[in-house]
Design an enzyme around this catalytic site. Structure first.
Site, PDB file in Angstrom:
ATOM      1  N   GLU A  91       0.812  -1.194   0.000  1.00 41.78           N
ATOM      2  CA  GLU A  91       0.000   0.000   0.000  1.00 41.78           C
ATOM      3  C   GLU A  91       0.857   1.260   0.000  1.00 41.78           C
ATOM      4  O   GLU A  91       1.932   1.300   0.582  1.00 41.78           O
ATOM      5  CB  GLU A  91      -0.877  -0.007   1.245  1.00 41.78           C
ATOM      6  CG  GLU A  91      -2.270   0.446   0.941  1.00 41.78           C
ATOM      7  CD  GLU A  91      -3.201   0.161   2.091  1.00 41.78           C
ATOM      8  OE1 GLU A  91      -4.326  -0.244   1.821  1.00 41.78           O
ATOM      9  OE2 GLU A  91      -2.823   0.332   3.253  1.00 41.78           O
ATOM     10  N   CYS A 104       3.567   8.104   1.641  1.00 42.98           N
ATOM     11  CA  CYS A 104       4.004   7.044   2.547  1.00 42.98           C
ATOM     12  C   CYS A 104       4.239   5.794   1.706  1.00 42.98           C
ATOM     13  O   CYS A 104       3.324   5.294   1.052  1.00 42.98           O
ATOM     14  CB  CYS A 104       2.908   6.838   3.596  1.00 42.98           C
ATOM     15  SG  CYS A 104       3.286   5.533   4.737  1.00 42.98           S
ATOM     16  N   CYS A 111       6.554  -8.194   6.795  1.00 41.15           N
ATOM     17  CA  CYS A 111       7.716  -7.733   7.568  1.00 41.15           C
ATOM     18  C   CYS A 111       8.138  -8.849   8.510  1.00 41.15           C
ATOM     19  O   CYS A 111       7.288  -9.525   9.103  1.00 41.15           O
ATOM     20  CB  CYS A 111       7.367  -6.482   8.376  1.00 41.15           C
ATOM     21  SG  CYS A 111       8.771  -5.838   9.325  1.00 41.15           S
ATOM     22  N   CYS A 115       6.542  -6.932  15.180  1.00 37.69           N
ATOM     23  CA  CYS A 115       6.128  -6.126  16.340  1.00 37.69           C
ATOM     24  C   CYS A 115       4.691  -6.493  16.743  1.00 37.69           C
ATOM     25  O   CYS A 115       3.838  -6.717  15.889  1.00 37.69           O
ATOM     26  CB  CYS A 115       6.212  -4.637  16.010  1.00 37.69           C
ATOM     27  SG  CYS A 115       7.883  -4.125  15.577  1.00 37.69           S
ATOM     28  N   CYS A 118       1.648  -4.359  15.413  1.00 39.22           N
ATOM     29  CA  CYS A 118       1.629  -4.028  13.986  1.00 39.22           C
ATOM     30  C   CYS A 118       1.009  -5.169  13.176  1.00 39.22           C
ATOM     31  O   CYS A 118       1.435  -6.323  13.295  1.00 39.22           O
ATOM     32  CB  CYS A 118       3.054  -3.765  13.512  1.00 39.22           C
ATOM     33  SG  CYS A 118       3.165  -3.510  11.735  1.00 39.22           S
ATOM     34  N   CYS A 346      -2.493   5.175  10.477  1.00 42.86           N
ATOM     35  CA  CYS A 346      -1.303   4.434  10.873  1.00 42.86           C
ATOM     36  C   CYS A 346      -1.611   2.998  11.232  1.00 42.86           C
ATOM     37  O   CYS A 346      -2.432   2.737  12.105  1.00 42.86           O
ATOM     38  CB  CYS A 346      -0.690   5.047  12.120  1.00 42.86           C
ATOM     39  SG  CYS A 346      -0.074   6.649  11.859  1.00 42.86           S
TER      40      CYS A 346
END
Ligand code: SAH
Ligand code: SF4
Length: 376
Positions: A91, A104, A111, A115, A118, A346
């Site tokens: 994205e 962004c 990933c 975390c 996330c 976010c």
């Protein structure tokens, strides 16, 4: 297979052109056609000799990303979902503000850092994006927006590597893309307006300082190793004292004289007065207890998703936390959420990709993180 010219920064393109027997200034012309004019078709490149254009057609192409969907928020934020093959999507989010336009950008599909707060981290790692796929997000957005706003002026003034993925775990692809962003023949962005956000890959922070110093944001999220080990597993490899040292070293190269620390506010986990106190001690230690780290804090209200088991701190808690840091002389901002109506805030999930785009069912497994706003 022919070369994707988006994979090259200007030096890389010059080497490619030299191999074709062409001088460097030809590479510069080609680079400007691609990045400044958004050209994809060699026949459009009227000041290149016909013989070169014909040669390029046999060995090169400019490969854009395929948008799967576009969502326009009422606040002007635009979010694109791009297909990167094999059921993966990433994205990209455009956030317009009065004095700047920020993009962004994602660096990986998934990933590996994992975390806890996330969504990307929860889904694991699929693959690194290529340099071409990283810069293609800017290429697409910039030229799309120029058409949309009917202007030949630059629309995107800032880039934040805060989309999906850990950019410093895809270092070799990241650097040519950053160089193209900065190059006057490319997008001509100021180093101060290109921000790499990292969860703290210490050796690569040092390399970035040497190779391509841009603004640095570090995702801190906890003031102690015990808590950070739990929230950001990479901390077990690069604990806080090493991370703080790396931040101090980076400042010798950085285009700004501070590091931005991002801090996701998690209810009851890292948002208490004692956490703020410990943060102050970490970045502004008392005399004799270590060196300070010149920094600003950006508090991010957590965007919840069910699998995390975490909740967002209350507005009052965030405010009190910000005030405590500010009172200690640390510039602290609270990130405002943009693009709420299109799930572009976010860390928000892209949602069920399958439902919204009718693409292959495998795509539905892939979740995409979108991050808004920037180190200003
Ligand atoms: N991997 C890099 C960059 C992408 S994440 C990094 O971690 O810095 C960009 C920012 O969004 C990071 O500060 C990250 O911690 C934050 N973030 C991730 N998930 C979030 C969520 N659910 N709510 C709010 N912020 C989140
Ligand atoms: Fe990866 Fe950043 Fe998400 Fe952590 S916060 S899992 S490093 S994208």
């Amino acid at each position: 297979m022919t070369a994707n010219l988006l994979d090259f920064d200007l030096d890389g393109l010059a080497v490619f052109c030299e191999r074709l027997g062409e001088k460097r200034f030809r590479a510069t012309q080609l680079f400007r056609w691609i990045h400044q004019k958004g050209a994809q078709d060699f026949d459009q490149m009227s000041d290149l000799a016909k013989s070169l254009r014909e040669k390029l057609k046999t060995c090169a192409h400019v490969e854009a990303l395929k948008p799967i969907s576009q969502h326009d928020s009422t606040d002007g934020t635009i979010k694109w979902l791009f297909d990167v093959g094999d059921g993966n999507a990433v994205e990209t989010v455009f956030i317009p503000e009065d004095d700047r336009g920020t993009l962004c950008v994602s660096s990986q599909a998934g990933c590996a850092v994992g975390c806890r707060f996330c969504s990307t981290g929860h889904q694991g790692f699929s693959r690194n994006l290529t340099s071409g796929e990283i810069i293609a997000q800017l290429w697409f957005a910039e030229h799309f927006l120029r058409k949309k706003f009917n202007t030949s002026d630059r629309v995107i003034s800032n880039v934040v590597m805060m989309g999906m993925g850990e950019p410093l775990q895809n270092y070799h692809a990241l650097v040519p893309a950053l160089r193209t962003m900065l190059d006057d023949h490319g997008y001509g962005l100021s180093r101060r307006r290109v921000t790499v956000s990292t969860s703290g890959v210490v050796p690569m922070i040092d390399r970035l300082g040497d190779d391509c110093a841009v603004a640095l944001a570090v995702s801190l999220h906890a003031p102690t190793d015990a808590l950070r080990d739990n929230l950001v597993p990479l901390n077990r490899k690069y604990p806080l004292d090493e991370l703080m040292e790396a931040c101090r070293r980076y400042l010798a190269h950085a285009p700004r004289d501070f590091i931005t620390f991002e801090y996701c506010m998690l209810d009851g986990v890292n948002d208490q007065p004692e956490h703020a106190q410990a943060l102050i001690a970490l970045v502004k230690p008392k005399r004799g207890a270590g060196e300070p780290v010149p920094c600003k804090f950006n508090l991010i209200p957590f965007n919840p998703f069910p699998a995390s088991g975490l909740t967002r701190s209350s507005a009052a808690t965030v405010k009190a936390f910000a005030e405590q840091l500010s009172a200690a002389g640390i510039v602290t901002t609270v990130r405002k959420t943009r693009g709420d109506d299109i799930d572009a805030a976010c860390g928000q999930l892209a949602g069920d990709v399958k439902d919204r785009t009718q693409v292959d069912a495998r795509m539905a497994k892939q979740r995409v993180i979108a991050l808004t706003q920037v180190a200003s």
